[in-house]
Design a protein around this motif. Structure first.
Motif, PDB file in Angstrom:
ATOM      1  N   ASP A  54       0.812  -1.215   0.000  1.00  0.00           N
ATOM      2  CA  ASP A  54       0.000   0.000   0.000  1.00  0.00           C
ATOM      3  C   ASP A  54       0.849   1.271   0.000  1.00  0.00           C
ATOM      4  OD1 ASP A  54      -2.232  -1.533  -0.057  1.00  0.00           O
ATOM      5  OD2 ASP A  54      -2.660  -1.364   2.100  1.00  0.00           O
ATOM      6  N   LYS A  55       1.982   1.227   0.754  1.00  0.00           N
ATOM      7  CA  LYS A  55       2.838   2.422   0.814  1.00  0.00           C
ATOM      8  C   LYS A  55       3.444   2.745  -0.545  1.00  0.00           C
ATOM      9  CE  LYS A  55       4.245   2.716   5.654  1.00  0.00           C
ATOM     10  NZ  LYS A  55       5.401   2.745   6.585  1.00  0.00           N
ATOM     11  N   GLN A  56       3.898   1.724  -1.232  1.00  0.00           N
ATOM     12  CA  GLN A  56       4.481   1.933  -2.563  1.00  0.00           C
ATOM     13  C   GLN A  56       3.427   2.444  -3.544  1.00  0.00           C
ATOM     14  OE1 GLN A  56       6.051  -2.056  -2.997  1.00  0.00           O
ATOM     15  NE2 GLN A  56       8.165  -1.325  -2.721  1.00  0.00           N
ATOM     16  N   SER A  57       2.225   1.902  -3.459  1.00  0.00           N
ATOM     17  CA  SER A  57       1.131   2.358  -4.325  1.00  0.00           C
ATOM     18  C   SER A  57       0.783   3.809  -4.047  1.00  0.00           C
ATOM     19  CB  SER A  57      -0.101   1.472  -4.117  1.00  0.00           C
ATOM     20  OG  SER A  57       0.167   0.144  -4.467  1.00  0.00           O
ATOM     21  N   ALA A  58       0.770   4.171  -2.762  1.00  0.00           N
ATOM     22  CA  ALA A  58       0.457   5.549  -2.381  1.00  0.00           C
ATOM     23  C   ALA A  58       1.516   6.515  -2.918  1.00  0.00           C
ATOM     24  CB  ALA A  58       0.345   5.667  -0.870  1.00  0.00           C
ATOM     25  N   ARG A  59       2.774   6.068  -2.919  1.00  0.00           N
ATOM     26  CA  ARG A  59       3.844   6.922  -3.450  1.00  0.00           C
ATOM     27  C   ARG A  59       3.635   7.215  -4.935  1.00  0.00           C
ATOM     28  NH1 ARG A  59       8.620   3.566  -0.444  1.00  0.00           N
ATOM     29  NH2 ARG A  59       8.393   4.528   1.635  1.00  0.00           N
ATOM     30  N   ILE A  60       3.164   6.217  -5.659  1.00  0.00           N
ATOM     31  CA  ILE A  60       2.879   6.424  -7.082  1.00  0.00           C
ATOM     32  C   ILE A  60       1.765   7.460  -7.249  1.00  0.00           C
ATOM     33  CG2 ILE A  60       1.912   5.329  -9.148  1.00  0.00           C
ATOM     34  CD1 ILE A  60       3.487   2.835  -8.429  1.00  0.00           C
ATOM     35  N   PHE A  61       0.751   7.380  -6.393  1.00  0.00           N
ATOM     36  CA  PHE A  61      -0.337   8.361  -6.452  1.00  0.00           C
ATOM     37  C   PHE A  61       0.205   9.777  -6.238  1.00  0.00           C
ATOM     38  CE2 PHE A  61      -3.348  11.068  -4.182  1.00  0.00           C
ATOM     39  CZ  PHE A  61      -4.427  11.083  -5.060  1.00  0.00           C
ATOM     40  N   TRP A  62       0.996   9.937  -5.170  1.00  0.00           N
ATOM     41  CA  TRP A  62       1.493  11.281  -4.848  1.00  0.00           C
ATOM     42  C   TRP A  62       2.510  11.771  -5.884  1.00  0.00           C
ATOM     43  CZ3 TRP A  62      -1.520  13.867  -2.018  1.00  0.00           C
ATOM     44  CH2 TRP A  62      -2.248  13.263  -0.988  1.00  0.00           C
ATOM     45  N   VAL A  96      -1.537   9.200 -15.744  1.00  0.00           N
ATOM     46  CA  VAL A  96      -1.489   7.744 -15.864  1.00  0.00           C
ATOM     47  C   VAL A  96      -1.223   7.108 -14.499  1.00  0.00           C
ATOM     48  CG1 VAL A  96      -0.167   5.806 -16.811  1.00  0.00           C
ATOM     49  CG2 VAL A  96      -0.826   7.717 -18.289  1.00  0.00           C
ATOM     50  N   PHE A  97      -0.268   7.705 -13.748  1.00  0.00           N
ATOM     51  CA  PHE A  97       0.026   7.178 -12.409  1.00  0.00           C
ATOM     52  C   PHE A  97      -1.206   7.235 -11.511  1.00  0.00           C
ATOM     53  CE2 PHE A  97       4.896   8.140 -12.396  1.00  0.00           C
ATOM     54  CZ  PHE A  97       5.073   7.127 -13.311  1.00  0.00           C
ATOM     55  N   ILE A  98      -1.908   8.361 -11.553  1.00  0.00           N
ATOM     56  CA  ILE A  98      -3.090   8.537 -10.703  1.00  0.00           C
ATOM     57  C   ILE A  98      -4.195   7.567 -11.117  1.00  0.00           C
ATOM     58  CG2 ILE A  98      -4.948  10.135 -10.099  1.00  0.00           C
ATOM     59  CD1 ILE A  98      -2.855  12.384 -10.290  1.00  0.00           C
ATOM     60  N   LEU A  99      -4.419   7.443 -12.425  1.00  0.00           N
ATOM     61  CA  LEU A  99      -5.455   6.536 -12.924  1.00  0.00           C
ATOM     62  C   LEU A  99      -5.151   5.094 -12.526  1.00  0.00           C
ATOM     63  CD1 LEU A  99      -8.052   6.299 -14.588  1.00  0.00           C
ATOM     64  CD2 LEU A  99      -6.619   6.007 -16.634  1.00  0.00           C
ATOM     65  N   TRP A 100      -3.881   4.707 -12.652  1.00  0.00           N
ATOM     66  CA  TRP A 100      -3.498   3.348 -12.239  1.00  0.00           C
ATOM     67  C   TRP A 100      -3.825   3.117 -10.773  1.00  0.00           C
ATOM     68  CZ3 TRP A 100      -0.195   1.654  -8.450  1.00  0.00           C
ATOM     69  CH2 TRP A 100       0.148   0.299  -8.466  1.00  0.00           C
ATOM     70  N   TYR A 101      -3.490   4.109  -9.947  1.00  0.00           N
ATOM     71  CA  TYR A 101      -3.751   3.973  -8.515  1.00  0.00           C
ATOM     72  C   TYR A 101      -5.243   3.878  -8.233  1.00  0.00           C
ATOM     73  CZ  TYR A 101      -3.900   4.866  -3.527  1.00  0.00           C
ATOM     74  OH  TYR A 101      -4.139   4.751  -2.193  1.00  0.00           O
TER      75      TYR A 101
END
Length: 412
Positions: free
Chosen positions: A3-11, A59-64
């Motif tokens: 989850d932390k790695q995914s959140a980093r992609i969002f931010w 793209v990063f945000i959409l993926w998240y």
């Protein structure tokens, strides 16, 4: 991926979506501190990558959102949704509210009238252009909002420009490498408007016509002669002139520049007791002769109206008409003899050597010199901070002999 790695992609996506656009807007608009940075090259290349970076961020945000948003707590869902709304809101500021070509729109089709049907007040300042016997006048108040008008005068295309942050009017040929260009307003650097040509995407300083960055860096637009005068003074010399009329779509924008063309900032400052102080927005008349620049303090010159000067072995006559707004510069040497001028009782120019009378077009109308014509020198009315920045080696006249720039630094 946790989850932390995914959140980093969002931010990271949020940063790519927002920060480049905000930085670009900050550097290209007159926000505190932005115009003092030497960042035009950064701005130029940043503009080219803003949208690609936004796309990557999206793209990063959409993926998240697809992969991980549903696993968030209610609180985190609300936070991330609010952040996305703020991201969308930032686009309004960067791409609309603080985007130069959106804030300052060029009139779609400039309309003109002759002296009989004209609606522009006669005391308005105009930028006047003459070509092939055709004269046109562009009121500074209208031109100052639009920043540029791309027009034709006497079958010759012209690019008439004005930047209110520098008080710089300039007229250029719109041809680059022999091809007529459409120019767009990019923004500002060092408080001066930046324009871009259509073909090479080069960025040009409005105050100098010099290419600051891009394919043609270091080149200059061809400058065309013009005069700045009150409409009344202009029509006295060019009674058949056409006058640009206000575009009703921008009435409120013109109103924001009320009295800009006639009242100095120093006169509006109630805290400044000495109105002869030299401040950033003090008006000067600037000339460039043989590559050497000189500035003349407007207030001191306006008190005496006439100045006979020597500038690096060039004899100059700098004059302001009795309307206190219309100015001129000439070379005052005729057939190898330097003439010295003063105002006659009738408000015309008279030379001390032969007592001949000269009109405000630099032509002798009576006396021994009748028929002679003074050679015009292109002169500019400009804010002191602008002239000093773009002409760092300038000399400066302030009611006394001209001095080198470093000697007036203490006054500035």
């Amino acid at each position: 991926m946790n989850d932390k790695q995914s959140a980093r992609i969002f931010w990271l996506g949020v940063i790519l979506l927002v920060v480049p656009g905000l930085l670009h807007a900050y550097l290209l608009m007159p926000f505190p501190g932005s115009q003092d940075l030497n960042a035009i090259t950064i701005c130029y290349y940043l503009e080219k990558i803003v949208n690609p970076l936004r796309s990557i961020g999206a793209v990063f945000i959409l993926w998240y959102l697809v992969k991980n948003y549903a696993h968030n707590s209610q609180r985190n869902k609300i936070i991330k949704a609010a952040v996305l709304v703020l991201c969308l809101g930032s686009f309004y500021f960067t791409d609309m509210a603080y985007k130069a070509e959106t804030m300052f729109k060029e009139t779609a089709a400039a309309k003109f009238a002759n002296g009989l049907t004209n609606k522009v007040p006669l005391n308005y300042l105009v930028i006047g252009v003459v070509n092939n016997g055709v004269a046109k006048a562009y009121p500074v108040v209208y031109l100052g909002y639009h920043h540029k008008v791309q027009d034709v005068v006497g079958n010759k295309p012209v690019l008439v420009t004005y930047c209110t942050m520098c008080r710089t009017g300039r007229v250029y040929s719109p041809f680059v490498n022999g091809i007529k260009q459409n120019f767009r307003l990019v923004g500002a650097r060092h408080y001066n408007a930046i324009i871009e040509d259509q073909s090479t995407k080069t960025w040009w300083y409005q105050a100098t016509g010099k290419a600051a960055v891009g394919e043609l860096k270091g080149k200059r637009l061809e400058e065309l002669p013009y005069e700045q005068a009150t409409l009344s003074a202009w029509l006295q010399k060019h009674p058949t002139s056409l006058i640009m009329q206000p575009d009703n779509l921008y009435t409120a924008d013109y109103a924001d520049l009320k009295n800009y063309d006639r009242v100095q900032a120093i006169d509006k400052d109630s805290t400044l007791k000495d109105k002869d102080s030299l401040i950033r927005k003090s008006w000067v008349i600037g000339v460039i002769v043989d590559g050497r620049s000189r500035a003349y303090d407007w207030r001191h010159l306006n008190k005496q109206h006439i100045l006979n000067d020597e500038h690096y072995n060039n004899s100059l006559l700098i004059a302001i008409e009795r309307d206190g707004q219309t100015y001129h510069a000439w070379n005052n040497t005729i057939k190898g003899t330097t003439l010295h001028f003063k105002l006659s009782d009738k408000g015309l120019l008279t030379d001390k050597e032969t007592a001949s009378l000269w009109n405000w077009d630099g032509q002798c109308i009576s006396g021994l010199q009748k028929g002679q014509q003074l050679t015009k020198v292109q002169a500019y009315q400009e804010y002191w901070h602008s002239w000093k920045h773009f002409h760092p080696a300038t000399t400066f006249w302030k009611g006394e002999e001209a001095t080198e720039l470093e000697h007036v630094a203490a006054i500035y």
